[in-house]
Design an enzyme around this catalytic site. Structure first.
Site, PDB file in Angstrom:
ATOM      1  N   SER A 144      44.897  40.712  53.088  1.00  0.00           N
ATOM      2  CA  SER A 144      45.077  40.653  51.636  1.00  0.00           C
ATOM      3  C   SER A 144      45.171  42.064  51.079  1.00  0.00           C
ATOM      4  CB  SER A 144      43.894  39.935  50.981  1.00  0.00           C
ATOM      5  OG  SER A 144      43.988  39.985  49.562  1.00  0.00           O
ATOM      6  N   TYR A 155      34.911  39.832  49.570  1.00  0.00           N
ATOM      7  CA  TYR A 155      36.167  39.343  50.144  1.00  0.00           C
ATOM      8  C   TYR A 155      37.036  40.509  50.618  1.00  0.00           C
ATOM      9  CZ  TYR A 155      40.928  37.382  50.117  1.00  0.00           C
ATOM     10  OH  TYR A 155      42.212  37.014  50.446  1.00  0.00           O
TER      11      TYR A 155
END
Length: 260
Positions: A144, A155
């Site tokens: 990501s 995250y």
């Protein structure tokens, strides 16, 4: 339509929806033999739909890929069914909460890392022995661009781990016939999630924090827009295919110019 994946057996995780589902649909059109994995039983419907359109045998499995034993079961089942494992697409992950780091609780931080790092780590470990035995393989991890972003520190840290895993595994296996790459998607337009990452009702403040991540993602993109599922799937398919035979250890940002 090319047949880049003819006679290739591919395990695709997180295949019930979103990017994983689109990758599966496109790979099937190019004659790939698919093993679709998700924690939701919806993955069986996806497999049935693809099988009916392509007239090919598609194996679907439900599994909790946060556990190594489950990842091992999946890879073993793929090899038992199709006698080989050529490609692994690690697509499981996604932020569970969106908020400034000081608002995360200990158990939430641990849950984020379990969700967005360990399924990829465990699946690579479970798949690599089969690929080494076969003398070849291609792994594509979905990372990501949130490794540089707001309101998703745990995250982002987990996806940073995916990037490091990609590089280190490529170093170890470059001379052993196994390529390891990753894409780093930016903000992406997709249908509403069938399986929510977090079923709790968001407060007004939490909704505002969530909107900030999309505002920041678009602002960071040179193209000032979201990507599409097709725009995310195609780089994954390229890296998985023999078209990328001289590429390994690469993390490819797919965020409209945002380098993550």
């Amino acid at each position: 339509m090319s047949n880049r994946f003819k006679k290739k057996v591919a395990v695709i995780t997180g295949a019930a929806q979103g990017i994983g589902k689109r990758v599966a649909e496109k790979m099937a059109k190019e004659k790939g033999t698919l093993v679709l994995v998700d924690r939701s039983v919806i993955v069986h419907d996806v497999a049935q739909e693809i099988a009916s359109k392509t007239k090919m045998d598609v194996l679907s499995l439900t599994a909790d890929l946060e556990k190594f034993a489950e990842c091992q079961r999946v890879m073993d089942a793929a090899v038992e069914k199709f006698a080989r494992l050529d490609i692994l697409i690690n697509n499981v992950g996604g932020t569970i909460w969106t908020k400034p780091f000081e608002h995360y609780q200990e158990e939430e931080i641990e849950a984020e890392v379990r969700r967005s790092l360990f399924p990829t780590l465990w699946c690579c470990r479970a798949a690599i022995t089969h690929m080494l035995a076969n003398g070849q393989g291609s792994i594509v991890n979905v990372s990501s661009i949130a490794t540089r972003g707001v309101n998703r520190v745990p995250y982002g840290a987990a996806k940073g781990g995916v990037n490091a895993l990609t590089a280190c595994l490529a170093f170890e296996n470059g001379e052993r016939g196994i390529r390891v790459n990753a894409t780093a998607p930016g903000a992406t337009e997709a249908p509403p999630r069938l399986i929510p990452r977090n079923s709790a009702q968001q407060s007004e403040q939490e909704q505002a924090w969530y909107r900030q991540i999309y505002t920041q993602s678009v602002d960071s993109s040179l193209m000032k827009r979201y990507g599409t599922l097709d725009e995310q799937a195609e780089p994954i398919l390229f890296l998985a295919s023999d078209d990328a035979s001289y590429i390994t250890g690469t993390v490819l940002p797919v965020g409209g110019g945002d380098q993550g």
